[in-house]
Scaffold this motif. Structure first.
Motif, short mmCIF file in Angstrom:
data_model
loop_
_atom_site.label_atom_id
_atom_site.label_comp_id
_atom_site.label_asym_id
_atom_site.label_seq_id
_atom_site.Cartn_x
_atom_site.Cartn_y
_atom_site.Cartn_z
N ALA A 1 0.87 -1.17 0.00
CA ALA A 1 0.00 0.00 0.00
C ALA A 1 0.91 1.23 0.00
O ALA A 1 1.92 1.26 0.72
CB ALA A 1 -0.90 -0.01 1.23
N SER B 1 -8.71 11.17 -5.52
CA SER B 1 -9.93 10.41 -5.28
C SER B 1 -9.95 10.07 -3.80
O SER B 1 -9.10 9.33 -3.31
CB SER B 1 -9.91 9.12 -6.11
N ARG B 2 -10.90 10.62 -3.09
CA ARG B 2 -10.99 10.37 -1.65
C ARG B 2 -11.08 8.88 -1.36
O ARG B 2 -10.45 8.38 -0.44
CB ARG B 2 -12.18 11.11 -1.06
N GLN B 3 -11.86 8.16 -2.16
CA GLN B 3 -12.01 6.73 -1.94
C GLN B 3 -10.66 6.01 -2.07
O GLN B 3 -10.32 5.16 -1.26
CB GLN B 3 -13.02 6.14 -2.92
N SER B 4 -9.89 6.34 -3.09
CA SER B 4 -8.58 5.71 -3.29
C SER B 4 -7.64 6.01 -2.12
O SER B 4 -6.92 5.13 -1.65
CB SER B 4 -7.93 6.19 -4.58
N GLU C 1 -8.51 6.90 0.96
CA GLU C 1 -9.02 6.24 2.16
C GLU C 1 -8.66 4.75 2.15
O GLU C 1 -8.23 4.19 3.16
CB GLU C 1 -10.52 6.43 2.29
N GLU C 2 -8.81 4.10 1.01
CA GLU C 2 -8.45 2.68 0.89
C GLU C 2 -6.96 2.46 1.13
O GLU C 2 -6.56 1.51 1.81
CB GLU C 2 -8.87 2.14 -0.47
N ALA C 3 -6.12 3.32 0.57
CA ALA C 3 -4.68 3.17 0.75
C ALA C 3 -4.28 3.40 2.21
O ALA C 3 -3.48 2.64 2.77
CB ALA C 3 -3.93 4.14 -0.17
N ALA D 1 -6.19 2.99 4.83
CA ALA D 1 -6.70 1.85 5.60
C ALA D 1 -5.76 0.65 5.47
O ALA D 1 -5.48 -0.06 6.45
CB ALA D 1 -8.10 1.49 5.15
N ALA D 2 -5.22 0.42 4.28
CA ALA D 2 -4.29 -0.69 4.07
C ALA D 2 -2.95 -0.42 4.78
O ALA D 2 -2.38 -1.33 5.40
CB ALA D 2 -4.06 -0.92 2.58
N ARG E 1 -3.63 -0.90 8.50
CA ARG E 1 -4.37 -2.11 8.87
C ARG E 1 -3.77 -2.77 10.12
O ARG E 1 -2.57 -2.94 10.22
CB ARG E 1 -4.37 -3.11 7.72
#
Length: 100
Positions: A2, A78-81, A83-85, A87-88, A91
């Motif tokens: 990530a 991209s907020r979603q991208s 946020e996903e990164a 979070a990873a 983790r």
């Protein structure tokens, strides 16, 4: 892996966070290849970017700053991208807060 990489061309400054799948350490890179691995950091994601906060000890091994405020241009992220990164990267660790 990530990975988040940010570059400010006006200040010629870089900031990145990375974490390999098989590692518990988070790699923080600032300026140009000044790297330190940490077990813990705080990241607050908000509507237009995020704030990463490191311990004083980690900051002293990088460029002396313990707080990095990353603001994105609206059309360049991209907020979603992100946020996903994040979070990873975080983790299994406390330290990520999401708002707005």
């Amino acid at each position: 892996m990530a990975y988040i990489y940010c570059h400010d061309p006006k200040q010629d400054y870089c900031f990145s966070l990375a974490r390999r799948v098989d590692s518990s350490d988070i790699e923080v890179m600032v300026v140009d290849q000044v790297v330190h691995r940490v077990d813990r950091l705080e990241v607050a994601l908000h509507a237009s970017g995020f704030v990463a906060t490191l311990s004083t000890e980690a900051a002293s091994l990088l460029d002396g700053h313990s707080k990095y405020e990353i603001e994105f241009l609206p059309e360049n992220w991209s907020r979603q991208s992100i946020e996903e990164a994040l979070a990873a990267i975080l983790r299994g660790k406390d330290g990520l807060t999401v708002s707005g």
